[in-house]
Design a protein around this motif. Structure first.
Motif, PDB file in Angstrom:
ATOM      1  N   ASP A   1       2.064   3.043  -3.212  1.00 36.31           N
ATOM      2  CA  ASP A   1       1.136   3.842  -4.004  1.00 36.31           C
ATOM      3  C   ASP A   1       1.542   5.320  -3.975  1.00 36.31           C
ATOM      4  OD1 ASP A   1      -0.954   5.096  -5.179  1.00 36.31           O
ATOM      5  OD2 ASP A   1      -2.515   4.151  -3.954  1.00 36.31           O
ATOM      6  N   GLU A   2       1.873   5.861  -5.156  1.00 42.27           N
ATOM      7  CA  GLU A   2       2.388   7.237  -5.224  1.00 42.27           C
ATOM      8  C   GLU A   2       1.313   8.272  -4.881  1.00 42.27           C
ATOM      9  OE1 GLU A   2       5.567   8.000  -6.014  1.00 42.27           O
ATOM     10  OE2 GLU A   2       6.127   5.900  -6.260  1.00 42.27           O
ATOM     11  N   SER A   3       0.023   7.888  -5.039  1.00 41.63           N
ATOM     12  CA  SER A   3      -1.036   8.882  -4.885  1.00 41.63           C
ATOM     13  C   SER A   3      -1.464   9.092  -3.428  1.00 41.63           C
ATOM     14  CB  SER A   3      -2.247   8.459  -5.718  1.00 41.63           C
ATOM     15  OG  SER A   3      -2.770   7.253  -5.196  1.00 41.63           O
TER      16      SER A   3
ATOM     17  N   ALA B   1       0.833  -1.204   0.000  1.00 38.19           N
ATOM     18  CA  ALA B   1       0.000   0.000   0.000  1.00 38.19           C
ATOM     19  C   ALA B   1       0.868   1.255   0.000  1.00 38.19           C
ATOM     20  CB  ALA B   1      -0.921  -0.014   1.212  1.00 38.19           C
TER      21      ALA B   1
END
Lengths: 224, 351
Positions: free
Chosen positions: B157-159, B154
């Protein structure tokens, strides 16, 4: 590079696969020992990640079978038992590395990468990352032409990080290679040593070379 | 009063009483005969002869009786002493060894049998607890692996917003702590079941101590704690190098963790009474006398407020104690009222 992940626990197999794929590996997965032997026979893999506790034929037996048929694919063993003897047994049976569960994903990826590079290590006596150099013959470290004083342990740490330059190094891996610990001592020894080393090689220089990847480990490279 | 003494006294009392009755009876008999005999001259002589008989025969009989009684009770109660001796040696770890029983079928033999049956049941319960802990820690590892792995996935995740990321990292830290606790538990459960193989070899303890000294200095540096090595004799012990290093690092880590800023840690290695003695002392709040006896207990945190701020697994000293006893050594801690908390480890020297 093609990796075979042999793990009966589906969720574990799934995130290991995702993590390795994200690092650019092609990943096949299977969930028991017999399938693993069949898969290794039909496809030449570059690395096999092999869980010891499998239903039916267990990981150690798969490992022995592979070595018996002269398959020298580098193998990383995973085990939930984490016994010292098991580690020794695995390495004696021809495994290349061993990682106890629960492991850090970054640690696993780092080890798989290290196995992929096996044999291709930098053999030159002078290691270099940007303007940082380490002469492994004279044990001298320099950055920007200035001499850096290192203790014996700091030297080993820097040598290890420079040999794995550009690759993430997990804490367990560092403890194993630099301290020769095969257990997690539960201290922040690695972090404190890295901090000291950073003061010596990075504080007065640009660009910064030694990076922390939180929750994962450390990385020595020129570009962040 | 032991049963043996009591029995001997009773036996002596009974003997004396019966002797008195016999003496009294004899006296009356003689007296009566005398009256019937109308005062004959040799009567006085008969009385003195009787009392002579009582002293010359009666007293040795009493002495012999006493001695016999003492011997009898001693013999009768010997199985009790043997049983007592055997029971004192019963320990959590040797429950499987039954007490020796004579097979004579007497009460004590029956008692030994019952006791052995009880030991077997105890051994069974202890084994179940050990197996339970071992299985529990194995079972915990699989979900822990999944949790750690998925949290790390998790995090890739770059966002993620910084707040989300912070939350996940904090979760991951706790998961790693949990993993360390499970590791510690597994090790101790295995140690209890005698399943940890130690690789014994001649180890230069002084080298390990010097190494540990260097590590302790680094660990202490951020809190400006001064570490000093007061003497380090060249000593060899027979032991498992990895475990001994784990022991030393564990103690050094504690000495730094439970210290105060600008405090001190002092360690030393010397030979005393044919043993290698490693001491490590630190400044800091110390351990209260109430907490001291339980300090090696698993998960015991004492009255110290560190329990919230420290990230140790709560098993460090239990593991240290196991390592020391597996090396046939001793470990002890002294603290308040002394301003220093001192841990002393003694290990047998390699011959």
């Amino acid at each position: 590079m093609r990796v075979l992940v042999v793990e009966d626990e589906k969720k574990t197999a799934s995130f290991v696969r995702k993590a390795l794929q994200a690092e650019g590996f092609a990943v096949d997965a299977c969930h028991n020992g017999d399938d693993a032997l069949a898969a290794a026979k039909s496809t030449p893999f570059d690395i096999i990640v092999l869980d010891i506790m499998l239903p039916g034929r267990d990981g150690l037996s798969v490992l022995r079978q592979l070595r018996e048929r002269r398959d020298a694919t580098p193998i990383l063993l995973l085990s939930a038992r984490g016994e010292v003897n098991e580690r020794v047994e695995g390495l004696n049976a021809g495994a290349d590395d061993y990682l106890p569960k629960p492991f850090e994903l970054a640690e696993l990826v780092a080890r798989v990468r290290a196995l992929g590079r096996r044999g291709g290590d930098n053999k030159s006596p002078v290691l270099r990352v940007a303007d940082l150099t380490l002469d492994t013959l004279t044990r001298r470290a320099q950055r920007g032409g200035a001499e850096i004083e290192l203790t014996a342990r700091e030297y080993r740490l820097l040598e290890f990080l420079m040999r794995s330059a550009g690759r993430l190094c997990g804490r367990m891996m560092i403890l194993e290679k630099v301290w020769d610990y095969d257990f997690d001592p539960g201290t922040n020894l690695v972090d404190v040593y890295v901090r000291r080393l950073r003061e010596k090689i990075d504080a007065r220089f640009e660009p910064k070379l030694l990076h922390t990847v939180r929750g994962a480990g450390y990385l020595l490279k020129a570009q962040p | 009063m032991t049963i043996r003494k009591r029995l001997t006294l009773w036996y002596a009392g009974v003997l004396t009483l019966s002797l008195l009755i016999i003496g009294l009876g004899t006296y009356r008999e003689i007296d009566e005969q005398l009256r019937h005999a109308h005062r004959r001259a040799p009567a006085e002589h008969a009385i003195s002869e009787t009392s002579e008989m009582v002293f010359e025969v009666g007293l040795p009989a009493v002495a012999l009786g006493l001695l016999g009684g003492w011997w009898l009770t001693r013999k009768a109660l010997a199985p009790v002493s043997k049983l007592t001796e055997a029971i004192t040696k019963v320990h959590e770890r040797n429950l499987r060894e039954p007490l020796p029983h004579t097979g004579s079928g007497d009460e004590f033999d029956r008692l030994t049998e019952v006791f052995n049956a009880m030991l077997a049941r105890l051994d069974d319960s202890f084994n179940r607890i050990r197996e339970f802990t071992l299985h529990a820690s194995h079972e915990l590892k699989t979900p822990l692996t999944v949790l750690c792995g998925e949290t790390e996935t998790a995090l890739r995740d770059e966002s993620l917003s910084p707040a989300e990321r912070e939350r996940l990292v904090s979760q991951l830290d706790e998961l790693h702590r949990l993993a360390r606790i499970v590791d510690g538990l597994t090790l101790l459960a295995k140690a209890d079941a005698g399943q940890v193989d130690l690789k014994f070899e001649a180890v230069g303890l002084d080298e390990l101590v010097r190494d540990n000294f260097a590590d302790a200095q680094i660990l202490a540096d951020p809190q400006h704690i001064q570490v000093e090595l007061a003497g380090c004799e060249v000593l060899k012990v027979r032991g498992d190098r990895h475990r001994l290093r784990q022991l030393l690092l564990n103690l050094a880590d504690n000495a730094v963790k439970y210290n105060q800023p600008h405090g001190r840690v002092k360690m030393g290695l010397r030979r005393t009474d044919g043993m290698a003695e490693f001491t490590i002392a630190n400044t800091g709040a110390g351990i209260s006398p109430e907490a001291l006896p339980r300090i090696f207990d698993r998960f015991y945190r004492g009255d110290l407020a560190h329990s919230h701020t420290m990230d140790g697994c709560g098993l460090g000293l239990s593991i240290a104690q196991w390592i020391v006893s597996a090396h046939h050594g001793t470990i002890q801690i002294e603290s308040a009222p002394s301003p220093l908390t001192t841990v002393t480890v003694r290990l047998p020297l390699s011959s």
